[in-house]
Scaffold this active site. Structure first.
Site, PDB file in Angstrom:
ATOM      1  N   GLN A 218       0.826  -1.206   0.000  1.00  0.00           N
ATOM      2  CA  GLN A 218       0.000   0.000   0.000  1.00  0.00           C
ATOM      3  C   GLN A 218       0.862   1.258   0.000  1.00  0.00           C
ATOM      4  OE1 GLN A 218      -3.139  -2.171   2.957  1.00  0.00           O
ATOM      5  NE2 GLN A 218      -3.337   0.056   2.866  1.00  0.00           N
ATOM      6  N   ARG A 365      -9.272  -0.621   8.099  1.00  0.00           N
ATOM      7  CA  ARG A 365     -10.090   0.600   8.081  1.00  0.00           C
ATOM      8  C   ARG A 365     -10.166   1.263   9.451  1.00  0.00           C
ATOM      9  NH1 ARG A 365     -13.985  -1.597   3.521  1.00  0.00           N
ATOM     10  NH2 ARG A 365     -14.063   0.175   2.134  1.00  0.00           N
ATOM     11  N   CYS A 366      -9.017   1.370  10.131  1.00  0.00           N
ATOM     12  CA  CYS A 366      -9.067   1.935  11.488  1.00  0.00           C
ATOM     13  C   CYS A 366      -8.705   3.402  11.524  1.00  0.00           C
ATOM     14  CB  CYS A 366      -8.179   1.133  12.438  1.00  0.00           C
ATOM     15  SG  CYS A 366      -6.426   1.532  12.347  1.00  0.00           S
ATOM     16  N   GLU A 739     -12.786   4.729   5.172  1.00  0.00           N
ATOM     17  CA  GLU A 739     -12.834   3.965   6.420  1.00  0.00           C
ATOM     18  C   GLU A 739     -14.031   4.311   7.302  1.00  0.00           C
ATOM     19  OE1 GLU A 739      -8.058   3.243   6.920  1.00  0.00           O
ATOM     20  OE2 GLU A 739      -8.846   5.217   7.321  1.00  0.00           O
TER      21      GLU A 739
END
Lengths: 790, 160
Positions: A218, A365-366, A739
């Site tokens: 990523q 997705r935090c 997110e």
């Protein structure tokens, strides 16, 4: 917005789809190179054990096995350990002591993946098994086995302490306050589990003295820098390519031992080496998410005005502190935990422990621990509402930060950019038919119905777009991002960005931003990413930062191009530059007062290369490295209606409403897809998913038979809505959003299940809320119908 | 390890290849024949990313030996489009935004096309049941259901 050219706000169909729906994506495991070898890692069956001996000989006897590497081989290149993003050190291959089950011990390199596995079976490792500790509370006991005896001066399993806010002021409010509530809650260990696991193809070319690594990354540029720092190979001789990535969800931000081994093996063997992990390896050894044991407290007036928030957290960081987050934020952005509410003061403290479990924490997705923060505050508001017997919508309304208070400085120091929280909540209440379900809920209680109804709300504030270089860095590199726009002589453009899509549609949406700014057609723009040789340096995609940071860079770079285009337009139109104006609607420059004398990007591009004005360089391109002045703070209100079966504990979704506000919307279709996917992950979080361990440190939730992802059957139909409150500091007023749904939905779901049982005195239910967990709570509340009594 | 010479037809092209007894069909398709559209997402036969058609039936190709496919007709995502024309399921996925990262997409479409053969006019609930063996981490399934509905509509309107 929307001029039919595929600019801002249009539901442009995705450019990416063409290759994916024909099977022509190019993911890491699709890569095949001449002479390529395959790597299989030998992993520890024990959570905590000393390695006494590793015998490679039987593996080397397997026909087709080319090499077996251990820490000893890597030590020669100083690669047996690697730094983590949190300044800890992690073993690449273990030299002395394994610290979690499935940890990497040796690497077998063979001619194909089956033979590599055969070889791995034949590596004999002698272990002296030690007592493991997987629970963070146990890990901090005085008699706990010491996990990190490799760190000088480390005498226990204490990893770090952190605090935020004003302790004294907060304690004072709690002491004098009319009402206080307190609840313990665990945000359980999860795993992002992208459907494509992690993998890499290392390819060292001795002829060019250049290392190329295709990897599921990523953040390819940061990975290049870290590879250079670890390996000693200079950065201009390393090329990282992140090709198509089959989902990331934060799992593909850190550097894993497998990547390093594939690169090192290709360096040693001078042949390409592919490493592709299996699902169980992915879940058991790569970055997990959450694992925060939290205590939440609110202090309020009898009327429900929240005055202070207090929290204490025990974080399980696993065997190494390898949390993927900005260096200065050991608990990420957890201190956004005062949420959408205007409170006088707040205080939070956190202790992190080492345990014999895989490292991780920030993923899935935090947004750097915002999931945990939002869960804490949104659960606590529900606890307070029930304590005061107040409607949970009303108590939120009473405490919301008001639109005119923005920019709002929170008690823990965040500077919220913009918001209209009541607007989003009102829309969600209307969409959810809230009053009807409240009546229906009471009716079922009155009639002693077999199925109870519960309504849960979450009105969250996100913080995304890390971040300002003065405070945010990854391994020292400031968290800017970048875009490079080149307009070709025929008026088509190539845009390269420093972020890396894993399905979020950047190849489409970044083209839309540029199309809007330059009056181009979206089809005339190609967006590239993921190749460190060609793309501008960027920090990658995570923390929903692509739109806030690289999206801003794309707009600013396009405006730089437009500035030059204006000068070329003036030259072509034979007008003074100050008489030339840009018309966003037509996407052209024209002479003021004479709209018929106009010129668009195709003629301007031709002019830039074939008739450039003497005041300018030839060509038409620009780069922007964007250092964001602030984060963006999208928000939303989610409302979930559930039916709880008193006989089985099963929870069914009656209604699922999600209202999001991420400011100006680049592509509503893509946003909607992000929301759906994130909500499904929120449901997985609340209902199904958990990585668990037994007392021996064995992972008991480590594959898809036990780590349950929701299927099409567990996911309901979502109803989505939106409001638009632009970010004032962002060049196109857009905030991140990817997110938000996973941050916002778990507390709404838990609040709904608690709500169904609140008349039985239930204040909290732990996730995942499987039928047995819910049935226990029903039983505790005296609400269960025992099938045996029927 | 015993080797076997097998023949199979993939997307209409005949292939002869030598596989080990243990070679999984998915690896024969991907590693030996180069049809890399079919993906691997797990090792417990759960995710369905590897779904292909074997003699017309949707099959998880990670749970079948290549030698078992001897003499069969295998269809993969690469064979969906005909003569440069997308199959309606491909159009449906693009129109309805039924994919994001694209990794589950080939398997999802192969399951969906087999499903639509047996149920050309399904309800949304039936579509969800039909896709239960295919995991997706990106879409939350809703747009996939829309995509399958879209395909069902265009397939039935295309039929005489």
């Amino acid at each position: 917005c929307g001029h039919g050219r595929g600019g801002m706000g249009e539901e442009v169909k995705r450019k990416e789809d063409q290759r994916f729906i024909t099977g022509r994506g190019n993911y890491v495991d699709d890569i095949k190179k001449p002479g390529m070898l395959h790597c299989e890692l030998v992993r520890s069956p024990h959570a905590h054990a000393r390695i006494e001996n590793i015998d490679k000989s039987r593996a080397l006897d397997v026909d087709g096995v080319v090499a077996v590497l251990t820490a000893e081989d890597l030590l020669e290149y100083d690669l047996a350990t690697m730094p983590t993003l949190m300044a800890d050190t992690q073993d690449v291959l273990v030299n002395d002591k394994v610290k979690f089950q499935s940890q990497e011990v040796a690497a077998v390199i063979a001619t194909d993946r089956y033979t590599a596995k055969d070889g791995a079976q034949k590596v004999v490792v002698d272990y002296d098994v030690l007592d493991p500790v997987v629970d963070p509370y146990d890990a901090l006991e005085d008699d706990a086995p010491l996990i990190r005896d490799d760190i000088e001066g480390q005498e226990d399993n204490h990893c770090l302490d952190w605090e935020t806010g004003d302790r004294e002021a907060t304690d004072r409010v709690f002491d004098e306050c009319e009402v206080t509530v307190k609840e313990d809650m665990l945000y359980q260990r999860l795993h992002p589990a992208p459907i494509e696991t992690c993998g890499a193809v290392g390819d060292y070319d001795p002829g060019k003295d250049k290392l190329t690594v295709h990897m599921t990354s990523q953040a390819p540029h940061i990975h290049r820098t870290l590879f250079a720092q670890v390996s000693g190979i200079p950065e201009h001789k390393i090329r990282i390519v992140s090709p198509d990535v089959g989902g990331g969800f934060g799992n593909k931000v850190p550097i894993y031992p497998g990547y390093v081994v594939a690169a090192a093996a290709s360096y040693v063997l001078e042949r390409p080496v592919k490493w592709m992990e299996e699902r169980s390896e992915n879940i058991q050894s790569t970055g997990f998410a959450r694992d925060y044991h939290m205590t939440g407290e609110l202090a309020a007036t009898k009327e429900g005005k929240i005055r202070a928030v207090r929290t204490d957290v025990l974080a399980n960081h696993g065997a190494y502190n390898a949390v993927a987050q900005p260096s200065n934020f050991p608990a990420g952005f957890f201190n956004i935990f005062t949420g959408s509410y205007d409170v006088e003061t707040a205080y939070g403290s956190l202790t992190a422990a080492y345990t014999n479990t895989a490292p991780g924490g920030v993923a899935y997705r935090c947004s750097f621990r915002v999931t945990e923060a939002v869960y804490l505050i949104e659960r606590m508001v529900k606890v307070l509402a029930d304590e005061l017997d107040m409607d949970p919508a009303e108590i939120r309304r009473k405490n919301f930060i008001q639109p005119e208070q923005f920019p709002y400085e929170s008690p823990t120091g965040w500077n919220y950019d913009s918001g209209d929280y009541e607007g989003a909540l009102d829309l969600a209440l209307e969409m959810a038919d809230y009053d009807h379900y409240r009546e229906e809920q009471q009716r079922r209680i009155d009639e002693d119905a077999d199925k109870l109804l519960g309504i849960g709300i979450s009105s969250f504030t996100e913080i995304v777009g890390a971040g300002p270089g003065k405070t945010c860095d990854i391994a020292g590199v400031e968290m800017f991002d970048s875009a490079d726009i080149r307009v070709h002589p025929t008026g088509k453009a190539t845009v390269r960005v420093g972020v890396q899509t894993q399905g979020q549609g950047h190849e489409t949406t970044f083209a839309q931003i540029v199309a809007e700014e330059l009056g181009m057609n979206v089809d005339d723009i190609v967006v590239e990413h993921g190749d460190t040789d060609t793309d501008p340096y960027g920090l990658g995609t995570y923390g929903s930062r692509s739109t806030p940071v690289a999206g801003a860079a794309a707009a600013v770079a396009a405006r730089k191009v437009r500035e030059k285009a204006k000068s070329i337009a003036a030259n072509e139109l034979e007008a003074a530059e100050e008489d030339v104006t840009w018309d966003r609607q037509s996407g052209e420059f024209h002479v003021a007062g004479a709209p018929e004398r106009s010129i668009g990007i195709t003629e301007i591009a031709a002019g830039a290369y074939m008739n450039h004005p003497s005041s300018e360089e030839p060509g038409l391109e620009a780069v922007d490295y964007y250092d964001p002045p602030e984060m963006t703070y999208p928000f939303g209100s989610y409302i979930v209606v559930v039916e709880v079966d008193r006989e089985t504990g099963e929870v069914a979704f009656e209604k699922f409403v999600a209202v999001d506000d991420c400011g100006n919307r680049i592509n509503p279709m893509v946003i909607e897809g992000q929301i759906h996917g994130g909500l499904a992950q929120g449901i997985g979080t609340a209902m199904l998913e958990q990585v668990t361990f037994d007392d021996n440190g064995n992972v008991t939730g480590g594959d898809f038979m036990n780590y349950l992802l929701p299927t099409s059957m567990e996911i309901p139909e979502f109803e989505t809505g939106y409001t638009v409150t632009p970010s004032p500091h962002h060049p196109i007023g857009a905030k991140g959003v990817g997110e938000s749904p996973t941050v916002g939905s778990p507390p709404a779901i838990v609040n709904a299940v608690v709500d169904a049982m609140k008349h039985g005195g239930i204040t909290h239910v732990e996730m995942p809320m499987t039928p047995d967990v819910v049935w226990e709570k029903l039983d505790e509340a005296g609400l269960a119908i025992d099938p045996a009594d029927q | 390890m015993t080797d076997h010479d097998i023949s199979l037809t993939v997307n209409g092209t005949d292939h002869d290849l030598t596989v080990e007894s243990r070679t999984l069909l998915v690896h024969a398709i991907r590693d030996q024949l180069g049809y890399t559209g079919t993906n691997v997402g797990c090792e417990s036969s759960t995710c369905g990313a590897c779904t292909v058609h074997v003699d017309g039936d949707a099959v998880k190709s990670c749970t079948m030996l290549a030698v078992q496919a001897d003499g069969t007709e295998v269809d993969t995502v690469e064979g969906l489009a005909e003569g440069g024309e997308f199959h309606p399921i491909q159009t449906g996925f693009q129109e309805e935004h039924g994919l994001q990262c694209g990794y589950c997409t080939p398997g999802m479409m192969m399951t969906a096309t087999d499903f639509l053969e047996s149920n050309p006019d399904p309800s949304r609930e039936e579509i969800r049941e039909g896709l239960e063996g295919n995991l997706c981490r990106c879409t939350g399934y809703q747009n996939i259901v829309n995509a399958v509905e879209n395909a069902a509509e265009s397939m039935s309107s295309g039929a005489v």
